[in-house]
Write an enzyme that holds these catalytic residues in place. Structure first.
Site, mmCIF file in Angstrom:
data_model
loop_
_atom_site.group_PDB
_atom_site.id
_atom_site.type_symbol
_atom_site.label_atom_id
_atom_site.label_comp_id
_atom_site.label_asym_id
_atom_site.label_seq_id
_atom_site.Cartn_x
_atom_site.Cartn_y
_atom_site.Cartn_z
ATOM 1 N N THR A 97 0.866 -1.178 0.000
ATOM 2 C CA THR A 97 0.000 0.000 0.000
ATOM 3 C C THR A 97 0.902 1.227 0.000
ATOM 4 O OG1 THR A 97 -1.738 -1.156 1.205
ATOM 5 C CG2 THR A 97 -1.836 1.241 1.206
ATOM 6 N N VAL A 122 -3.688 -4.875 -2.497
ATOM 7 C CA VAL A 122 -4.793 -5.801 -2.261
ATOM 8 C C VAL A 122 -5.693 -5.307 -1.139
ATOM 9 C CG1 VAL A 122 -3.567 -7.822 -3.110
ATOM 10 C CG2 VAL A 122 -3.360 -7.209 -0.696
ATOM 11 N N ALA A 171 -7.459 3.695 -5.392
ATOM 12 C CA ALA A 171 -8.532 2.758 -5.053
ATOM 13 C C ALA A 171 -8.281 2.111 -3.696
ATOM 14 C CB ALA A 171 -8.667 1.688 -6.139
ATOM 15 N N LYS A 172 -7.019 1.746 -3.430
ATOM 16 C CA LYS A 172 -6.691 1.108 -2.160
ATOM 17 C C LYS A 172 -6.815 2.098 -0.998
ATOM 18 C CE LYS A 172 -5.283 -1.841 0.891
ATOM 19 N NZ LYS A 172 -3.915 -2.389 0.976
ATOM 20 N N LEU A 173 -6.349 3.315 -1.188
ATOM 21 C CA LEU A 173 -6.436 4.303 -0.117
ATOM 22 C C LEU A 173 -7.877 4.675 0.172
ATOM 23 C CD1 LEU A 173 -3.393 6.569 -1.064
ATOM 24 C CD2 LEU A 173 -3.524 4.908 0.806
#
Length: 285
Positions: A97, A122, A171-173
């Protein structure tokens, strides 16, 4: 079958690497602490002494580490960085991340060396990783994604391609910010319910019948009520991700800043290594 190098065997990386090995992929592993590689050596993986050595024969090099600094070190450190060992045509995949600026800088370094980098953070914690139920959020070259997507199936229930480099990090954050904000909200509300002496579980059950209840709420509230704070997604990593969210923002983000402050306070209270739901302890007498 593609040869894989997996670099970083922490709580998530070790589970992801094992799934690849179980799926039959030829696997070379590296970890900063050599002890983490011993179990892999016993079940057929090759252990390398450096990221560069691990990457030499690999068709795909995958990294899962803590943050921007650790990622840049593993990939591009002079002499022993993975970029130094990668063969022509190999694909680099970073599942850490990272900040948006951090992953774009990493992609630029890779491009200067003629290497294609995919960002593939992920969504999911240790148990989903163990059960191959992660979700990949992928940014970068679409053709490269199509080549490595079958690899992701060893670890994931879904692989979502979201656009150019930086899109995966965003998108992950966004995912982690929504999780962290919900955790802080439930911590406060459970504290309020306890303060008023009501049956907390029965009240939450009633709330869960309404339209405001999200799927993740069951996990967040149950671990808070049961006081089960064994680390799945530690407080200190959530706080780090909120820092990356603030860095990426084009405007003030008062809700995210407030949530980050809660996680910082939990760290100050000594809860940094516990699960994110340990913020509930801040609201208990």
């Amino acid at each position: 079958m593609q040869k894989i190098a997996f670099l970083g065997l922490g709580a998530m990386g070790s589970r992801m690497a094992k799934n690849l090995l179980d799926a039959g992929y030829p696997l070379t592993v590296w970890n900063r602490s050599k002890a983490a590689t011993e179990a892999f050596a016993k079940v057929g993986a090759t252990v390398a002494d450096s990221p560069a050595e691990a990457a030499k024969e690999a068709d795909v090099v995958m990294v899962m580490v803590r943050d921007d600094d650790a990622s840049m070190e593993v990939w591009s450190a002079p002499e022993h960085g993975a970029f130094n060992g990668m063969k022509q045509g190999a694909i680099a995949v970073d599942s850490s991340t990272l900040s948006v600026a951090g992953v774009k800088k990493l992609a630029d370094v890779a491009k200067q060396r003629g290497i294609t980098l995919l960002e593939a953070p992920v969504s999911g914690t240790r148990k989903p990783a163990e059960n191959a139920q992660l979700v990949y959020l992928v940014g970068g070259d679409k053709a490269a994604f199509d080549k490595v997507e079958p690899l992701f199936r060893a670890n994931a229930k879904a692989s979502e391609y979201v656009g150019d480099i930086g899109s995966g990090a965003l998108a992950k954050l966004a995912t982690n910010a929504m999780l962290g904000i919900q955790a802080t909200a439930f911590a406060e509300l459970i504290g309020m319910l306890k303060h008023n002496g009501v049956d907390v579980e029965q009240t939450l059950k009633a709330v869960s019948a309404t339209t405001v209840w999200a799927p993740i709420a069951n996990y967040l509230t149950s671990t808070m009520v049961e006081q089960n704070f064994a680390p799945q997604f530690p407080v200190e990593l959530v706080e780090k991700d909120f820092r990356y969210v603030e860095q990426a923002a084009g405007a003030d983000m008062p809700v995210s800043k407030a949530a980050r402050a809660v996680f910082r306070k939990a760290m100050e209270q000594g809860f940094g290594g516990e699960n994110l739901t340990a913020v509930a302890k801040l609201y208990q007498k």
